[in-house]
Structures are given as structure tokens and as C-alpha cells.
Design a protein around this motif. Structure first.
Motif, short mmCIF file in Angstrom:
data_model
loop_
_atom_site.label_atom_id
_atom_site.label_comp_id
_atom_site.label_asym_id
_atom_site.label_seq_id
_atom_site.Cartn_x
_atom_site.Cartn_y
_atom_site.Cartn_z
N TYR A 1 0.57 -7.23 2.63
CA TYR A 1 -0.41 -7.10 2.57
C TYR A 1 -1.99 -7.50 3.15
O TYR A 1 -2.02 -7.66 1.64
CB TYR A 1 -0.41 -5.56 2.72
N GLY B 1 -8.57 -1.87 5.81
CA GLY B 1 -8.11 -1.04 4.95
C GLY B 1 -6.95 -2.22 5.06
O GLY B 1 -6.71 -3.19 4.78
N PHE C 1 3.63 -2.84 -6.30
CA PHE C 1 2.99 -3.36 -5.24
C PHE C 1 2.61 -4.31 -6.60
O PHE C 1 2.44 -4.10 -7.97
CB PHE C 1 1.56 -2.94 -5.08
N GLY C 2 2.16 -5.38 -6.40
CA GLY C 2 1.55 -6.24 -7.48
C GLY C 2 -0.07 -6.39 -7.29
O GLY C 2 -0.46 -5.45 -6.82
N GLN C 3 -0.47 -6.88 -8.17
CA GLN C 3 -2.15 -6.47 -8.94
C GLN C 3 -2.87 -7.29 -7.23
O GLN C 3 -4.80 -7.28 -7.53
CB GLN C 3 -2.53 -7.24 -10.25
N PHE D 1 3.88 9.42 0.84
CA PHE D 1 3.75 8.40 -0.31
C PHE D 1 2.02 8.66 -0.35
O PHE D 1 1.65 8.47 0.38
CB PHE D 1 3.51 7.86 -0.46
N TYR E 1 -1.11 6.80 -3.26
CA TYR E 1 -0.64 5.54 -3.71
C TYR E 1 -2.56 5.39 -3.64
O TYR E 1 -3.38 6.14 -3.22
CB TYR E 1 -0.38 4.06 -3.34
N GLN F 1 -5.57 3.60 -5.56
CA GLN F 1 -5.59 1.74 -6.40
C GLN F 1 -7.01 2.13 -6.84
O GLN F 1 -7.87 2.56 -6.13
CB GLN F 1 -5.87 1.55 -5.00
N SER G 1 -9.26 -1.99 -10.68
CA SER G 1 -7.95 -3.34 -11.36
C SER G 1 -7.61 -3.29 -9.78
O SER G 1 -7.12 -3.95 -10.09
CB SER G 1 -7.63 -2.23 -12.68
N ARG G 2 -7.36 -2.83 -8.77
CA ARG G 2 -6.77 -3.57 -7.76
C ARG G 2 -5.48 -2.84 -7.31
O ARG G 2 -4.13 -2.74 -6.86
CB ARG G 2 -6.65 -4.77 -7.72
N GLN G 3 -4.37 -2.84 -9.12
CA GLN G 3 -2.67 -2.08 -8.78
C GLN G 3 -3.20 -0.72 -8.26
O GLN G 3 -3.35 0.24 -8.67
CB GLN G 3 -2.46 -2.23 -10.61
N MET G 4 -1.73 -1.12 -7.03
CA MET G 4 -1.56 0.49 -5.96
C MET G 4 -0.71 0.76 -6.80
O MET G 4 0.98 0.26 -7.48
CB MET G 4 -1.06 -0.39 -5.43
N LEU H 1 2.17 4.82 -7.85
CA LEU H 1 2.96 5.19 -7.37
C LEU H 1 2.59 6.69 -7.31
O LEU H 1 2.38 6.82 -8.33
CB LEU H 1 3.88 5.56 -6.60
N ARG I 1 5.94 11.06 -3.97
CA ARG I 1 6.68 11.22 -3.07
C ARG I 1 7.33 11.66 -2.38
O ARG I 1 7.58 13.18 -3.46
CB ARG I 1 7.29 9.70 -3.61
N PHE J 1 -4.86 5.86 -0.83
CA PHE J 1 -4.18 5.24 0.35
C PHE J 1 -2.58 6.44 0.68
O PHE J 1 -1.39 6.45 0.04
CB PHE J 1 -3.41 4.45 0.17
N SER K 1 6.86 5.48 5.22
CA SER K 1 7.55 4.90 5.42
C SER K 1 9.71 5.84 6.09
O SER K 1 9.22 6.47 6.41
CB SER K 1 8.21 4.08 4.07
N LYS L 1 9.99 -0.35 6.48
CA LYS L 1 8.70 0.01 7.64
C LYS L 1 8.08 0.37 7.14
O LYS L 1 8.10 1.52 6.16
CB LYS L 1 8.47 0.23 8.57
N TYR L 2 6.71 -0.02 6.16
CA TYR L 2 6.09 0.72 5.48
C TYR L 2 4.44 1.14 6.21
O TYR L 2 3.83 0.09 6.28
CB TYR L 2 5.48 0.17 3.86
N PHE M 1 0.03 1.97 6.22
CA PHE M 1 -0.94 2.62 5.14
C PHE M 1 -1.56 3.38 5.95
O PHE M 1 -2.08 2.90 6.82
CB PHE M 1 -0.83 1.92 4.23
N THR N 1 -6.09 4.52 6.24
CA THR N 1 -7.21 3.58 6.00
C THR N 1 -7.58 3.61 4.49
O THR N 1 -8.84 3.11 4.15
CB THR N 1 -8.19 3.63 6.77
#
Lengths: 111, 116
Positions: A35, A42, A102-104, B35, B37, B39, B42-45, B47, B50, B91, B95, B103-104, B106, B108
């Protein structure tokens, strides 16, 4: 169990160059998706790989490509970089449609 | 085509209060997952919660719960007793299994600010 690992974490490239990003999924996961995340757009789906085959592709130009290896690790390549390619690139692995991990992410800056 | 819409770009909540984030989706499928999620900076998404479409009971995870209205195609997230650590982008995602692929999709995102 190790999570999804993306390398590198940060990358600065010049316009016109190409870049390769790497993603190692959770052990046992065969599906890897990529992504692009930008503040205004987004999360935009790039493509999904499963058992080395691209099963799904988003609406991105052909400069964006990917592949998946037999160990499920995946790489994403962007050629002829443009300023607009600056974004956070996220990789997600899954074993089905019940959850994606997800990864970072890799923060790509194009100057 | 399936879509996920989050109409609130940003929300604020006072610490210890309750906040609800909205999400609507569109699909003609009957078998799917939804779901939320989170974020953080730190950017790590991560979960948060669900919901399987076939389950009528709303999912809950500690202070997080959802209000799943299948007929209305609505899937809101309620955060109770908000904490400073809840500040993040949230977010909503959908899915389904589509012709063998997962297919996922998301939304915005909604930026949640928690005020001390």
C-alpha cells in the motif's frame, strides 16, 4: 512469532532514480500486499502477491512493480521516481481475509 | 465496487471520555470482515478490533467496541475511557475473498486527538 519486517525504514532518492523496497511476511503467510500511504490519499492499494503470483493490482502506473519469492518475501520496485512518489509504503501479510498484519513501513522521500 | 467511507477526518475527545468514530461501507457481498486499525505516530498499523459479517453480536475488545449495523452498512468504533495513548489515525477497513484473492479496502482515516 516475528512480525512483518520492512526494509529499509527510510530512503531518500533523487528524481529519475529507481528504488527497491523489501518485505518479509509473517512465517507461514503466503499473501503479501503493498500500500502507498500519503496524507491526502490515505491508503492506496498497489498489488497483492500469493505464492509468487500477482493476484490483484491497484490503479498505479507501470513504474510500480513487484515480485514475490518462493519464501514469500516480496519486493516492490519503483522506476523513474517522481516527486509525487514520496510516501509511506506499507506491506501487509495475511493467511486469509480475516486479518492483515502490517510492517512498520518504508518512508520514501524523492528529492 | 466496494468502498469504505470515513466522513470524519479528525475528532477530539477529552481524556476519560467516550468517543465514536464513524464508518460506512458499500458491498453486495454477504461474507466479509470489517476492521478498525490504529496507526500511532510510530506508523505501525495495529489491529484494534474485527467483526465478521455473519456474526450479529457486536465485537468488543476491552475499551473498544463496535456498533455493526449490517443492513445500514455502518460500522462505528466506540472508545470508552479514552487515554492519551489512544491518540492516532484510525482506519476502517473491509475485506472479502474475491475470486481467490484477499481484497482489503481502507477508508481515508480519522485522526483522533485526546486532550488531557
Amino acid at each position: 512469532k516475528a512480525g512483518v519486517t520492512q526494509t529499509p525504514r527510510y530512503l531518500i532518492k533523487t528524481r529519475g532514480q529507481q528504488v527497491t523496497l523489501s518485505c518479509s511476511p509473517i512465517s507461514g503467510h503466503r499473501s503479501v500486499s503493498w500500500y502507498q500511504q500519503t496524507p491526502g490519499q490515505g491508503l492506496q492499494f498497489l498489488f497483492e502477491y500469493f505464492s509468487e503470483t500477482q493476484r490483484n493490482k491497484g490503479n498505479f502506473p507501470g513504474r510500480f512493480s513487484g515480485r514475490q519469492f518462493s519464501n514469500s518475501r516480496s519486493e516492490m520496485n519503483v522506476s523513474t521516481l517522481e516527486l509525487g512518489d514520496s510516501a509511506l509504503y506499507l506491506c501487509a501479510s495475511s493467511s486469509g481475509y480475516s486479518e492483515a498484519f502490517f510492517g512498520q513501513g518504508t518512508r520514501l522521500t524523492v528529492v | 465496487a466496494q468502498t469504505v467511507t470515513q466522513s470524519q477526518p479528525e475528532m477530539s475527545v477529552q481524556e476519560a471520555e467516550t468517543v465514536t468514530l464513524s464508518c460506512t461501507y458499500d458491498t453486495s457481498e454477504s461474507d466479509y470482515y470489517l476492521f478498525w486499525y490504529k496507526q500511532p505516530p510510530s506508523r505501525q498499523m495495529i489491529l484494534v478490533i474485527r467483526q465478521e459479517a455473519y456474526k450479529q453480536q457486536n465485537a468488543t475488545e476491552n475499551r473498544f467496541s463496535v456498533n455493526f449495523q449490517k443492513a445500514a452498512k455502518s460500522f462505528s468504533l466506540k472508545i470508552s475511557d479514552s487515554q492519551l495513548g489512544d491518540a492516532a489515525m484510525y482506519f476502517c477497513a473491509y475485506s472479502e475473498r474475491d475470486s481467490g484473492t484477499y481484497k482489503y479496502i481502507f477508508g481515508t482515516g480519522t485522526r483522533l486527538k485526546v486532550l488531557a
